[in-house]
Motif scaffolding. Structure first.
Motif, short mmCIF file in Angstrom:
data_model
loop_
_atom_site.label_atom_id
_atom_site.label_comp_id
_atom_site.label_asym_id
_atom_site.label_seq_id
_atom_site.Cartn_x
_atom_site.Cartn_y
_atom_site.Cartn_z
N GLY A 533 0.95 -1.18 -0.01
CA GLY A 533 -0.07 0.13 -0.10
C GLY A 533 0.87 1.17 0.03
N ALA A 534 2.07 1.27 -0.12
CA ALA A 534 3.12 2.31 0.24
C ALA A 534 2.68 3.34 -0.92
CB ALA A 534 4.57 1.96 0.36
N GLN A 535 2.41 3.04 -2.09
CA GLN A 535 2.40 3.67 -3.35
C GLN A 535 0.90 4.32 -3.59
OE1 GLN A 535 4.32 1.88 -6.93
NE2 GLN A 535 2.58 2.59 -8.20
N LEU A 536 0.11 3.98 -2.63
CA LEU A 536 -1.25 4.58 -2.69
C LEU A 536 -1.36 6.28 -2.69
CD1 LEU A 536 -4.30 4.62 -2.52
CD2 LEU A 536 -4.04 4.37 0.03
N ARG A 537 -0.57 6.82 -1.65
CA ARG A 537 -0.31 8.28 -1.81
C ARG A 537 0.13 8.82 -3.04
NH1 ARG A 537 1.62 11.40 3.53
NH2 ARG A 537 1.37 13.75 3.00
N ASP A 538 1.25 8.13 -3.56
CA ASP A 538 1.91 8.68 -4.85
C ASP A 538 0.78 8.61 -5.95
OD1 ASP A 538 5.05 8.30 -4.21
OD2 ASP A 538 3.60 6.95 -2.90
N ASN A 539 0.05 7.41 -5.97
CA ASN A 539 -0.76 7.41 -7.07
C ASN A 539 -1.84 8.33 -7.16
OD1 ASN A 539 0.74 5.03 -7.75
ND2 ASN A 539 -0.64 3.62 -6.89
#
Lengths: 623, 623
Positions: A533-539
């Motif tokens: 889930g780390a990439q959620l905010r980037d996406n």
């Protein structure tokens, strides 16, 4: 201090209390709580709400994005804050229920008692000091001890919920499907969860029991919202406080701490060396929702009037107890600076640069005796386990420049820290290991590998490292580069460096810049390791950027205010924040706009799927 | 523009000329020149002088430290600068002597001739435009062509001396012995020189001939001081200029360029999209000692009134010739954006973010024809070799966010760039390859590896990459992390990113911050690769730091002014710059001071050598 000054300080604290959580709120964000298995287990989380996307086909909802929240009560606009009262003791019932601690009738340290009775510092004293707590005779109250007995404490459940950040739910929510896509990580042998469902209290317990993670949580710091430091969790950062040479007021120190929390520091080290560090520390801990770390030898040295040779085990021991009963959550202890290692530093370019390391080196040479922290290590462990203070085994011989990186002095000490880790673990005391410092890029990996092997995967906690020495004034960046890399390789916590490093004392803006730099470095490491889930905010942020949702782009940023003010420096008009263009290209010439046309065109032709197929089949020309 | 405004602009330029090199001097530095094999081959270098170290045994000399100097005449206080006249044409005799070029009676491009005769822009026009030069019929004037014929040009000798930076001499100077020590590098298969003696004109020639390095040096830019871009040389950085949406004055643009040179940019890309880009470019090139790059499609689009579909090969060709005859040293050409790749971007999170890429994509789709830059590539090569303009093959399909990194669109284009590299090399035209963009840490290495294999080790030139999307306002840092890593892996030039990236247009302070961030990233990469002598400046600065030579610490910094001002923010007194302590610890409690005592003690006892021996032999206790 005059009466007038005292009154002024008191008013300042009241002023600060009044609106601290209002002033520090983030735009379009809501503080929510994840409910645990018991009513008093509520885990804070910030949710960032987004605008809808307007398309030709109508409105498309952009769901709220949860982000890890270190703000404590300061991040909850509904909380009543009174800095003179301190934060509510969230963990008190948990501690009481375990029934393995005593409330002491008075402070155990001689120094603590002296200060408590000292009329000269009465005006500085925190008014609501509670009686200290200590393990009952024969009991061990560390999280590691419970974990090894198979007990999942509320603290462990708390951090499981905190790390998971309800991503398990979001994985089952269609609105998040595309946003939760991410690249495969590269984790260098770490045992990361591969799905949010795996981030459970039992997983946390196992990691604590194995020594691969710690929850720094002194039983005398019930105000703490537990957090975890370990290679198989989110990478954390530490920010430093310290009034050092320049004396700052109590209000200033407390405000600086809250300021750090607001930007997202996960722990705070109080490195003060001034006159009233005992009193200041009390104020800080009583108002701190995050773990507080200290370097007790600094205060011990103050007590000798600055004469390293005059340090004694008894004096140090009293200082440990003094601070443990105030509620310090982790102690940096330079027990690996052995007498025989000290001369290994003599031919270095910059010798010993750690303050604690140089104090101990001086003591060892003056007495021609082994470091008393090493020889009394078992006794230190006895204190640590009576309060659940975690070790941060200090790297007193860390390199102070690129030239001295990875040398015999540094790695000799590291091997001794490994030996001490094993010893601490025999007491079920939690341990993390401090690391450098200054290391060129190609030699960073060796630091991580050596630490993992010699210290049995105990969490690594590094200062940077700086990857070059030639950029004073920009050392948050030179060190942020090293920090992102070593975080990726497996370091669990990154100690921040501000732009003033090596030059002067950081002001508030420096602290902000240092913390954001380290937040982005830690996040880059989470992405690289493949934290679920780390990439959620980037996406989410990139989608907002692509769709010209300027306000969402700001809101989703680590530093929304700076993002917005930078935007406004070129296009201050309110309309520009909803405009489908930006200042870089202007309204006519915009790559994002053109891309949208390409996309519409491709969609109309059903080309996307066809093209993928054709290219994969090696087609020469798209027809 | 009114007469008054023109007069004002003219006065500003005169003012700027008068003291530009005085204002931009670095503290305690001297511009020296390394003399080459002919009198007109003089390579600039900055020497930083240091104070002596005062010890109990007397004074110890600290020798001057040479640093790479991009300042051109602006870095020479004895040079007379006249921005209205332009820089002296250093390379003119070299070009004349080769005898393979003609001086043309008039400009070859229709647009160039129109602008030269346009009374409306007369007031903006540079007054001393010389007649353009072009290869004689049948001749090829590229550095690659000479190199492949075994010819060492003055340009090659110049860059050899420039890269070597007289380190060969210093290696034989006892004063530098300790300072020249450095860590072994890790260079991922690069063929770096291992000793300064190996950095010879012949080595440069071989690298150029092999296509592993380029010297961007248009024959119409005789003012240029040659520099080299290649994996086996120092990592370079590019800074961008551009007046974009906001119109800036000529003076402002020229001043911004000189400002960038002062901080150390190695090349400058002029990305202007405004009304008078032809005239502004002339001013920039005539005053530029570094290579100037452009993206000609931007100007071609301006000529169509911003309508991508109206672009034609003829219009683009005229633009290439127009700019080649002004002296642009490298062109970004998006010839790899093939029609069949465009739909591959449709399912991306952020589609096509390259401006050039989106223009070409739009053109391809509108005409349903293959990219005319691709179909006319041989004709472009004919132009490039007539002026020695280098290709910077653009990555029009680079990812615009973490999610889109390393996808099929990106790597398909990269493979096509490889095909075009081979084609350009058949014309002996110099090539570098542009790279991303946004890539998470663990996927950066693949970008380098793919580039090396598909593009046959042609120099890689990347924008960052940013390692996370969540920190707008700090993207110089998110990208600096990626840049240091990809530089280490083998990227030859790093395109800077300023703090305003994605948000607005950079001001002067942003440019400074962006350049210094990239200088430190490039330097970190040089250290990591093991470039010979790279650690000299780090060692000198760290020695100064250890010895409390504050002024030397500032002087040796990438940004001496910022370092000094940060120091002075805490301890402004002049005495504090010579004091044997600093603001972090104060006078009594100083680790560096204690270390010096440890060192003296160890030296007195002859302990250093003994201890190393004892520890190596596994001795348990030092006696």
């Amino acid at each position: 201090m005059t009466i007038q000054e005292i009154r002024h300080e008191s008013e300042q604290l009241a002023d600060l209390s009044r609106d601290i959580n209002i002033r520090f709120a983030y735009p379009n964000s809501e503080r929510i709580y994840l409910q645990g298995s018991r009513p008093d287990l509520r885990v804070p989380l910030r949710q960032i709400y987004q605008d809808d996307t307007l398309t030709d086909r109508g409105r498309e909802e952009n769901p709220p994005i949860p982000v890890y929240d270190t703000g404590g009560a300061y991040g909850d606009p509904s909380a009543a804050i009174d800095l003179k009262q301190g934060l509510p003791p969230l963990r008190q019932a948990w501690l009481d229920e375990r029934g393995d601690t005593d409330i002491l009738p008075e402070l155990s340290s001689r120094y603590g008692r002296e200060r408590a009775a000292d009329p000269k510092t009465a005006h500085l004293r925190f008014k609501h000091i509670t009686q200290p707590r200590r393990a009952k005779a024969g009991k061990n109250v560390t999280q590691m001890h419970y974990a090894r007995q198979g007990i999942i404490t509320p603290e462990m459940e708390f951090v499981a919920l905190r790390e998971r950040m309800k991503l398990d739910e979001l994985c089952r929510d269609e609105r998040y499907r595309k946003l939760l896509r991410q690249h495969e990580g590269q984790s260098f042998g770490a045992r990361l969860p591969t799905h949010p469902d795996q981030i459970t209290p039992e997983f946390v317990r196992q990691e604590i029991a194995a020594g691969r993670a710690i929850i720094p949580a002194n039983i005398n710091h019930p105000e703490l919202e537990p957090m975890i430091i370990g290679r198989n969790f989110r990478v954390k950062i530490n920010g430093n406080l310290g009034n050092s040479a320049v004396t700052s007021s109590l209000t200033e120190e407390v405000e600086k701490m809250v300021w750090s929390l607001r930007w997202g520091t996960d722990t705070v080290m109080d490195l003060s060396t001034g006159k009233h560090i005992h009193e200041t520390r009390e104020w800080i801990i009583r108002n701190a929702p995050v773990p507080i770390g200290t370097v007790p030898i600094y205060q011990a040295l103050e007590k000798t009037g600055g004469i390293a040779e005059d340090l004694t085990w008894e004096l140090f021991r009293d200082t440990l107890i003094e601070q443990a009963e105030q509620g310090v959550d982790y102690f940096t202890i330079h027990a690996g600076v052995l007498l025989r290692y000290v001369p290994l530093t003599a031919n270095r370019l910059t010798g010993i640069v750690s303050r604690g390391g140089s104090i101990m080196a001086k003591w060892c040479l003056a007495h021609h005796q082994e470091n008393f922290l090493y020889t009394h290590f078992d006794e230190i462990c006895e204190i640590m386990k009576a309060y659940d203070v975690s070790f941060s085994l200090g790297d007193g011989l860390r390199p102070g420049c690129i030239a001295d990186a990875n040398d015999e002095a540094q790695f000799s000490e590291l091997r001794t820290l490994g030996e001490l880790t094993a010893k601490a673990w025999r007491h079920d005391v939690q341990v993390m290991i401090e690391g450098p410092g200054h290391v060129p890029l190609q030699r960073i990996r060796a630091n991580m590998d050596e630490e993992l092997s010699h210290c049995f995967e105990a969490p690594f906690y590094t200062l940077g490292p700086l990857v070059t020495d030639i950029a004073p004034g920009y050392d948050h960046i030179t060190s942020g580069i090293g920090a992102a890399n070593i975080g990726w390789y497996g370091t669990a916590m990154l100690c921040y460096v501000t732009p003033k490093e090596h030059l002067g004392l950081p002001d508030k803006e420096d602290v902000r810049t240092g913390i954001i730099t380290y937040k982005l470095a830690a996040h880059a490491a989470d992405l690289a390791k493949g934290w679920p889930g780390a990439q959620l905010r980037d996406n989410a942020l990139s989608k907002a950027r692509f769709e010209f949702r300027w306000r969402d782009q700001f809101r989703l940023s680590l530093d929304p205010e700076r993002a917005e003010s930078f935007h406004d420096a070129t296009l201050p008009a309110e309309g520009a924040k909803t405009a489908h263009f930006c200042s870089m290209c202007g309204p006519k010439f915009c790559s994002m706009k053109i891309t949208q046309e390409v996309r519409d065109y491709a969609a109309a032709q059903g080309m996307a799927e066809k093209a993928v197929e054709f290219v994969k089949n090696g087609a020469e020309i798209y027809r």
